[in-house]
Design a protein around this motif. Structure first.
Motif, mmCIF file in Angstrom:
data_model
loop_
_atom_site.group_PDB
_atom_site.id
_atom_site.type_symbol
_atom_site.label_atom_id
_atom_site.label_comp_id
_atom_site.label_asym_id
_atom_site.label_seq_id
_atom_site.Cartn_x
_atom_site.Cartn_y
_atom_site.Cartn_z
ATOM 1 N N LEU A 31 0.824 -1.210 0.000
ATOM 2 C CA LEU A 31 0.000 0.000 0.000
ATOM 3 C C LEU A 31 0.854 1.255 0.000
ATOM 4 O O LEU A 31 1.835 1.347 0.752
ATOM 5 N N HIS A 32 0.453 2.223 -0.817
ATOM 6 C CA HIS A 32 1.120 3.523 -0.795
ATOM 7 C C HIS A 32 0.875 4.232 0.538
ATOM 8 O O HIS A 32 1.769 4.922 1.038
ATOM 9 N N GLU A 33 -0.333 4.049 1.087
ATOM 10 C CA GLU A 33 -0.689 4.714 2.339
ATOM 11 C C GLU A 33 -1.318 3.717 3.308
ATOM 12 O O GLU A 33 -2.534 3.709 3.515
ATOM 13 N N PRO A 34 -0.488 2.862 3.936
ATOM 14 C CA PRO A 34 -1.043 1.897 4.890
ATOM 15 C C PRO A 34 -1.629 2.625 6.104
ATOM 16 O O PRO A 34 -1.039 3.574 6.605
ATOM 17 N N ALA A 35 -2.801 2.202 6.515
ATOM 18 C CA ALA A 35 -3.466 2.871 7.635
ATOM 19 C C ALA A 35 -4.013 1.883 8.658
ATOM 20 O O ALA A 35 -4.508 2.290 9.695
ATOM 21 N N GLY A 36 -3.937 0.603 8.344
ATOM 22 C CA GLY A 36 -4.514 -0.403 9.222
ATOM 23 C C GLY A 36 -3.659 -0.672 10.453
ATOM 24 O O GLY A 36 -2.554 -0.151 10.592
ATOM 25 N N PRO A 37 -4.172 -1.512 11.334
ATOM 26 C CA PRO A 37 -3.448 -1.861 12.554
ATOM 27 C C PRO A 37 -2.246 -2.765 12.263
ATOM 28 O O PRO A 37 -2.101 -3.318 11.177
ATOM 29 N N TRP A 38 -1.412 -2.931 13.255
ATOM 30 C CA TRP A 38 -0.218 -3.793 13.188
ATOM 31 C C TRP A 38 -0.564 -5.165 12.619
ATOM 32 O O TRP A 38 0.148 -5.704 11.782
ATOM 33 N N ALA A 39 -1.685 -5.733 13.032
ATOM 34 C CA ALA A 39 -2.072 -7.089 12.621
ATOM 35 C C ALA A 39 -2.524 -7.178 11.168
ATOM 36 O O ALA A 39 -2.822 -8.262 10.678
ATOM 37 N N ALA A 40 -2.526 -6.056 10.448
ATOM 38 C CA ALA A 40 -2.957 -6.056 9.050
ATOM 39 C C ALA A 40 -1.799 -6.245 8.077
ATOM 40 O O ALA A 40 -2.023 -6.282 6.871
ATOM 41 N N PHE A 41 -0.569 -6.424 8.592
ATOM 42 C CA PHE A 41 0.601 -6.467 7.715
ATOM 43 C C PHE A 41 1.498 -7.664 8.013
ATOM 44 O O PHE A 41 1.518 -8.199 9.124
ATOM 45 N N LEU A 42 2.233 -8.061 6.974
ATOM 46 C CA LEU A 42 3.193 -9.158 7.068
ATOM 47 C C LEU A 42 4.525 -8.559 7.508
ATOM 48 O O LEU A 42 5.205 -7.911 6.719
ATOM 49 N N HIS A 43 4.875 -8.764 8.713
ATOM 50 C CA HIS A 43 6.057 -8.124 9.295
ATOM 51 C C HIS A 43 7.325 -8.853 8.856
ATOM 52 O O HIS A 43 7.283 -10.049 8.600
ATOM 53 N N PRO A 44 8.414 -8.138 8.748
ATOM 54 C CA PRO A 44 8.660 -6.786 9.257
ATOM 55 C C PRO A 44 8.209 -5.668 8.327
ATOM 56 O O PRO A 44 8.438 -4.501 8.609
ATOM 57 N N SER A 45 7.554 -5.980 7.230
ATOM 58 C CA SER A 45 7.057 -4.936 6.329
ATOM 59 C C SER A 45 6.020 -4.082 7.045
ATOM 60 O O SER A 45 5.245 -4.578 7.851
ATOM 61 N N ARG A 46 5.992 -2.820 6.670
ATOM 62 C CA ARG A 46 4.990 -1.908 7.220
ATOM 63 C C ARG A 46 3.895 -1.595 6.219
ATOM 64 O O ARG A 46 2.987 -0.834 6.514
ATOM 65 N N ASP A 47 4.003 -2.203 4.992
ATOM 66 C CA ASP A 47 2.996 -1.884 3.977
ATOM 67 C C ASP A 47 2.554 -3.086 3.142
ATOM 68 O O ASP A 47 1.671 -2.959 2.316
#
Length: 161
Positions: A67-83
């Motif tokens: 996502l260009h503009e991630p806005a969801g909670p921590w649990a919405a992403f595949l870590h360690p990525s933030r987007d």
């Protein structure tokens, strides 16, 4: 066609074989035909704010959904990525985050299994494998799950795409 992911239709046939609790976590059979995978990729690329490229957290051959503009909670992403909220593997299965209320019904209906990394306390328990869709009916469910993951990652309550 609207699909209720809180009460999804059962996936036909046996679950595909997977690597189970091993990492890398992969699907071993029941892959997507090329045209079905292409339709799934097109669906992902059409979602607002999504861009694709090599995964930051998986094999470079998998197509990251970022996502260009991630806005969801921590649990919405595949870590360690933030987007990166998901990725599509060459054989058509996805790893993505799914809203918690959908995990149990999708699992019981035979569509997903937890990613083994989600068993670790430092990782969200929302990371799943969505089995590769094999036909148009399964593609409809995969599209609905993909949109639910995208909505969670964008903190969007709308279907706007």
């Amino acid at each position: 066609m609207t699909i209720d992911l809180t009460d999804p239709p059962p996936r036909s046939g046996p679950r595909p074989r997977t690597t189970g609790l091993e990492i890398p976590h992969g699907q071993l059979d029941q892959f997507s035909p090329p045209h079905i995978r292409a339709a799934l990729v097109a669906e992902a690329q059409a979602l607002a704010g999504v861009f694709t490229g090599p995964s930051q957290v998986s094999a470079p051959s998998s197509l990251a959904l970022r996502l260009h503009e991630p806005a969801g909670p921590w649990a919405a992403f595949l870590h360690p990525s933030r987007d990166e909220f998901g990725h599509i593997h060459r054989s058509g299965f996805l790893h993505l985050t799914v809203p918690v209320p959908l995990i149990e019904p999708l699992g019981q209906a035979g569509w997903i299994e937890p990613h083994p990394i989600s068993r670790r306390p430092e990782w969200p328990d929302t990371i799943v494998m969505l089995y590769a869709p094999r036909d148009e009916a399964e593609l409809a469910v995969a599209r609905a799950v993909l949109r639910a993951s995208w909505r969670q990652a964008t903190a969007s309550s709308t279907e706007t795409e």
